[in-house]
Write a protein that holds these residues in place. Structure first.
Motif, mmCIF file in Angstrom:
data_model
loop_
_atom_site.group_PDB
_atom_site.id
_atom_site.type_symbol
_atom_site.label_atom_id
_atom_site.label_comp_id
_atom_site.label_asym_id
_atom_site.label_seq_id
_atom_site.Cartn_x
_atom_site.Cartn_y
_atom_site.Cartn_z
ATOM 1 N N VAL A 45 -85.131 -27.644 125.985
ATOM 2 C CA VAL A 45 -86.464 -27.211 126.414
ATOM 3 C C VAL A 45 -86.867 -25.941 125.666
ATOM 4 C CG1 VAL A 45 -87.692 -26.187 128.387
ATOM 5 C CG2 VAL A 45 -86.399 -28.314 128.678
ATOM 6 N N THR A 46 -85.958 -24.985 125.565
ATOM 7 C CA THR A 46 -86.246 -23.720 124.884
ATOM 8 C C THR A 46 -86.604 -23.970 123.422
ATOM 9 O OG1 THR A 46 -84.766 -22.552 126.388
ATOM 10 C CG2 THR A 46 -85.332 -21.436 124.317
ATOM 11 N N ARG A 47 -85.832 -24.782 122.747
ATOM 12 C CA ARG A 47 -86.109 -25.093 121.344
ATOM 13 C C ARG A 47 -87.485 -25.740 121.173
ATOM 14 N NH1 ARG A 47 -82.083 -24.529 117.805
ATOM 15 N NH2 ARG A 47 -79.980 -24.206 118.610
ATOM 16 N N THR A 48 -87.799 -26.687 122.032
ATOM 17 C CA THR A 48 -89.077 -27.389 121.935
ATOM 18 C C THR A 48 -90.249 -26.445 122.164
ATOM 19 O OG1 THR A 48 -88.028 -29.444 122.678
ATOM 20 C CG2 THR A 48 -90.429 -29.310 122.868
ATOM 21 N N VAL A 49 -90.171 -25.641 123.207
ATOM 22 C CA VAL A 49 -91.283 -24.742 123.539
ATOM 23 C C VAL A 49 -91.447 -23.649 122.487
ATOM 24 C CG1 VAL A 49 -92.157 -23.085 125.233
ATOM 25 C CG2 VAL A 49 -91.171 -25.257 125.999
ATOM 26 N N LEU A 50 -90.343 -23.056 122.042
ATOM 27 C CA LEU A 50 -90.451 -21.999 121.030
ATOM 28 C C LEU A 50 -90.983 -22.536 119.707
ATOM 29 C CD1 LEU A 50 -87.304 -19.778 121.666
ATOM 30 C CD2 LEU A 50 -89.690 -19.345 122.336
ATOM 31 N N ALA A 51 -90.572 -23.743 119.331
ATOM 32 C CA ALA A 51 -91.098 -24.339 118.101
ATOM 33 C C ALA A 51 -92.601 -24.568 118.225
ATOM 34 C CB ALA A 51 -90.377 -25.642 117.796
ATOM 35 N N ALA A 52 -93.044 -25.040 119.380
ATOM 36 C CA ALA A 52 -94.478 -25.240 119.594
ATOM 37 C C ALA A 52 -95.212 -23.901 119.569
ATOM 38 C CB ALA A 52 -94.724 -25.966 120.914
ATOM 39 N N LEU A 53 -94.658 -22.897 120.221
ATOM 40 C CA LEU A 53 -95.286 -21.579 120.241
ATOM 41 C C LEU A 53 -95.375 -20.997 118.832
ATOM 42 C CD1 LEU A 53 -96.467 -19.282 121.997
ATOM 43 C CD2 LEU A 53 -94.136 -18.352 122.115
ATOM 44 N N GLY A 54 -94.356 -21.240 118.030
ATOM 45 C CA GLY A 54 -94.324 -20.718 116.670
ATOM 46 C C GLY A 54 -95.460 -21.209 115.796
ATOM 47 N N ASP A 111 -91.693 -26.931 131.898
ATOM 48 C CA ASP A 111 -90.852 -26.493 130.779
ATOM 49 C C ASP A 111 -91.466 -25.294 130.060
ATOM 50 O OD1 ASP A 111 -89.136 -28.602 131.364
ATOM 51 O OD2 ASP A 111 -89.836 -29.867 129.713
ATOM 52 N N VAL A 112 -92.752 -25.401 129.744
ATOM 53 C CA VAL A 112 -93.437 -24.320 129.033
ATOM 54 C C VAL A 112 -93.405 -23.040 129.856
ATOM 55 C CG1 VAL A 112 -95.688 -23.522 128.192
ATOM 56 C CG2 VAL A 112 -94.904 -25.837 127.645
ATOM 57 N N SER A 113 -93.729 -23.136 131.127
ATOM 58 C CA SER A 113 -93.731 -21.955 131.989
ATOM 59 C C SER A 113 -92.335 -21.372 132.162
ATOM 60 C CB SER A 113 -94.319 -22.304 133.355
ATOM 61 O OG SER A 113 -95.676 -22.640 133.226
ATOM 62 N N SER A 114 -91.326 -22.224 132.205
ATOM 63 C CA SER A 114 -89.943 -21.743 132.347
ATOM 64 C C SER A 114 -89.525 -20.918 131.136
ATOM 65 C CB SER A 114 -88.987 -22.923 132.532
ATOM 66 O OG SER A 114 -89.259 -23.585 133.746
ATOM 67 N N VAL A 115 -89.921 -21.347 129.953
ATOM 68 C CA VAL A 115 -89.551 -20.620 128.731
ATOM 69 C C VAL A 115 -90.444 -19.389 128.542
ATOM 70 C CG1 VAL A 115 -89.366 -20.742 126.212
ATOM 71 C CG2 VAL A 115 -88.608 -22.672 127.616
ATOM 72 N N LEU A 116 -91.740 -19.578 128.596
ATOM 73 C CA LEU A 116 -92.646 -18.461 128.331
ATOM 74 C C LEU A 116 -92.555 -17.384 129.414
ATOM 75 C CD1 LEU A 116 -95.822 -20.233 126.894
ATOM 76 C CD2 LEU A 116 -93.787 -19.380 125.708
ATOM 77 N N GLY A 117 -92.258 -17.769 130.629
ATOM 78 C CA GLY A 117 -92.089 -16.794 131.696
ATOM 79 C C GLY A 117 -90.894 -15.881 131.480
ATOM 80 N N VAL A 118 -89.913 -16.354 130.749
ATOM 81 C CA VAL A 118 -88.728 -15.549 130.427
ATOM 82 C C VAL A 118 -89.037 -14.576 129.290
ATOM 83 C CG1 VAL A 118 -86.401 -15.728 129.433
ATOM 84 C CG2 VAL A 118 -87.068 -17.235 131.292
ATOM 85 N N LEU A 119 -90.042 -14.880 128.472
ATOM 86 C CA LEU A 119 -90.327 -14.045 127.308
ATOM 87 C C LEU A 119 -90.883 -12.665 127.651
ATOM 88 C CD1 LEU A 119 -91.756 -16.424 124.568
ATOM 89 C CD2 LEU A 119 -89.416 -15.679 124.961
ATOM 90 N N SER A 120 -91.735 -12.568 128.669
ATOM 91 C CA SER A 120 -92.348 -11.269 128.987
ATOM 92 C C SER A 120 -91.324 -10.158 129.181
ATOM 93 C CB SER A 120 -93.255 -11.376 130.206
ATOM 94 O OG SER A 120 -94.467 -11.966 129.847
ATOM 95 N N PRO A 121 -90.339 -10.331 130.059
ATOM 96 C CA PRO A 121 -89.367 -9.244 130.212
ATOM 97 C C PRO A 121 -88.503 -9.058 128.962
ATOM 98 C CG PRO A 121 -88.839 -11.079 131.695
ATOM 99 C CD PRO A 121 -90.134 -11.401 131.023
ATOM 100 N N LEU A 122 -88.393 -10.093 128.173
ATOM 101 C CA LEU A 122 -87.566 -10.035 126.968
ATOM 102 C C LEU A 122 -88.237 -9.274 125.838
ATOM 103 C CD1 LEU A 122 -85.055 -10.993 125.383
ATOM 104 C CD2 LEU A 122 -86.300 -13.080 124.887
#
Length: 152
Positions: A45-54, A111-122
């Motif tokens: 899921v992380t790979r898919t969402v980050l690739a799309a975000l990229g 999936d998107v919310s699970s990955v992107l929601g982790v990015l803010s604090p990161l």
């Protein structure tokens, strides 16, 4: 003389690119956020969402995002060719669904919310704010923020 054993307390913190290889911590954070049953599913899921975000983050924000992420995540962002068309948030979720076998729009949104929601604090709120400024309205919710911007 008796000795008292003090339980070891661990604190979780967000992975950071400076940690060397924060990829496992990022995946674990996504696994916990999305309640995925396995590490492997969270990684997919992380790979898919980050690739799309990229494909949708450009300019200095793209560079800063890659710098703030663990190496593997940074490569996923940086290796994407920027899209020429800006997708709405709903279209972005649909694009993730199309990249994920068996996904529905509802599971892709999760999936998107699970990955992107982790990015803010990161990566930090300031960078997320800058990223949101270059994306169409609606993405804030995907990052776990209230979407208070004006509607077109």
């Amino acid at each position: 003389m008796s000795t008292t054993t003090v339980p070891r307390v661990t604190t979780s913190r967000a992975p950071h690119a400076a940690d060397g290889n924060g990829w496992p911590q990022l995946i674990e954070a996504v696994r916990e956020s999305g309640l995925y049953p396995t590490w492997s599913k969270a990684e997919q899921v992380t790979r898919t969402v980050l690739a799309a975000l990229g494909t949708h983050v450009i300019g200095d924000e793209r560079v800063d995002l890659a710098r703030a992420l663990p190496g593997e995540a940074a490569r996923l962002i940086a290796s994407q060719i920027p899209a020429t068309d800006r997708l709405t948030a709903a279209e972005f979720v649909d694009s993730v669904a199309a990249r994920t076998p068996g996904a529905t729009p509802a599971t892709a949104r999760w999936d998107v919310s699970s990955v992107l929601g982790v990015l803010s604090p990161l990566v930090g709120d300031d960078l997320v704010t800058r990223i949101l400024a270059q994306l169409p309205p609606g993405y804030a919710l995907l990052f776990g923020r209230a979407d208070l911007g004006p509607r077109p």
